[in-house]
Design a protein around this motif. Sequence first.
Motif, mmCIF file in Angstrom:
data_model
loop_
_atom_site.group_PDB
_atom_site.id
_atom_site.type_symbol
_atom_site.label_atom_id
_atom_site.label_comp_id
_atom_site.label_asym_id
_atom_site.label_seq_id
_atom_site.Cartn_x
_atom_site.Cartn_y
_atom_site.Cartn_z
ATOM 1 N N ALA A 176 0.834 -1.209 0.000
ATOM 2 C CA ALA A 176 0.000 0.000 0.000
ATOM 3 C C ALA A 176 0.861 1.249 0.000
ATOM 4 C CB ALA A 176 -0.926 -0.014 1.220
ATOM 5 N N ARG A 177 1.963 1.216 0.729
ATOM 6 C CA ARG A 177 2.858 2.386 0.749
ATOM 7 C C ARG A 177 3.481 2.609 -0.626
ATOM 8 N NH1 ARG A 177 4.384 0.028 5.791
ATOM 9 N NH2 ARG A 177 6.365 -0.704 4.931
ATOM 10 N N ALA A 178 3.862 1.529 -1.277
ATOM 11 C CA ALA A 178 4.446 1.653 -2.620
ATOM 12 C C ALA A 178 3.410 2.193 -3.604
ATOM 13 C CB ALA A 178 4.972 0.297 -3.087
ATOM 14 N N ARG A 179 2.184 1.732 -3.486
ATOM 15 C CA ARG A 179 1.115 2.182 -4.373
ATOM 16 C C ARG A 179 0.860 3.679 -4.192
ATOM 17 N NH1 ARG A 179 -1.681 1.258 -9.012
ATOM 18 N NH2 ARG A 179 -3.936 1.421 -8.776
ATOM 19 N N ARG A 180 0.839 4.149 -2.949
ATOM 20 C CA ARG A 180 0.625 5.567 -2.677
ATOM 21 C C ARG A 180 1.788 6.404 -3.207
ATOM 22 N NH1 ARG A 180 -2.575 7.395 1.484
ATOM 23 N NH2 ARG A 180 -0.848 8.463 2.495
ATOM 24 N N ALA A 181 2.999 5.880 -3.089
ATOM 25 C CA ALA A 181 4.162 6.604 -3.606
ATOM 26 C C ALA A 181 4.117 6.690 -5.125
ATOM 27 C CB ALA A 181 5.453 5.917 -3.154
ATOM 28 N N ASP A 182 3.672 5.630 -5.778
ATOM 29 C CA ASP A 182 3.539 5.655 -7.237
ATOM 30 C C ASP A 182 2.470 6.658 -7.674
ATOM 31 O OD1 ASP A 182 5.509 3.743 -7.520
ATOM 32 O OD2 ASP A 182 4.110 2.062 -7.706
ATOM 33 N N LEU A 183 1.382 6.728 -6.920
ATOM 34 C CA LEU A 183 0.336 7.714 -7.220
ATOM 35 C C LEU A 183 0.891 9.124 -7.112
ATOM 36 C CD1 LEU A 183 -2.521 8.834 -7.653
ATOM 37 C CD2 LEU A 183 -2.942 8.450 -5.204
#
Length: 289
Positions: free
Chosen positions: A146-153
């Motif tokens: 989830a943290r990686a996904r938010r960073a990609d966003l």
Amino acid sequence: MARERSGRTAQHLVLVARLRHLREGAGLSVPQVAKRLGWHPTTLRRLEQAQTSLDVGQVSALLGLYGAGATEAEDIMGRLNSANMPGWWHPWRDAMDPWLMDLMSVESAASVVRTWDPALVPLLLRTRAYTMAVDAALRPELDAGARARRADLLAERQKRLREQQTRVWAVLPVSALRCRVGGPQVMRDQLDALQEAAERQDVTVQLHAESAPPHPLTGIPSLSLYRVEIREIADHVVRGGGLPGTAEVWDTNPAVQEYQAMLDMSCVMAIRPARTREILKDEHDRERA
């Protein structure tokens, strides 16, 4: 049929604003329109707040009731398909806090985003690694995926802002550059990224010295002001909430004007942008020492 929840788009906001203005120009209230068309008042309220997709039959009925001219009616009807299309952020819904989905329509139309953070590098100038490290500290309920996904966003938001030539103007205290986020390499890379950003024409970074006196934003949580030059879309202010992942959003005066004045004065009191690169270099050297 209502669109799948993904937040409103700028095109959608423009059309519902035009419909609302036509209703007001016709001297009709929401209950009056609902009664004449046999609708529940909530149906029209949701439509005017861009909470549902724009149905062709409903919009046509409204235009007829409001006495819209042929040219305007044709223009509005011709824009319905594009207004009902989901925004580019639709596939990223899983990475967004609820308040952000509706804000994305404003961000996609913003000409300037002014931002303040009292303790960290402002969100729109963070690197991917720094972003994940902040979430690891402040959002422990999020797993690594989830943290990686938010960073990609966030990286995608930054790219889109550059493409639409939105100016980002950030102000923060020098002490925010020294808050230990992640490891040494994360901090060095973040300072490198800030130096690169400060060189760009579309970014302004201002700093408040540690010895500086209090200014209007002293003690205020993270804050962003979105300036929009589209008449139908109001400027917005977003202030960090009391709990991680929450925020307060305003789109009406006097709140927007008051926060704009606070930002203005804080920028006047901050160190001139011309000195930012020099200070960032000193902080980078300090980090490497």
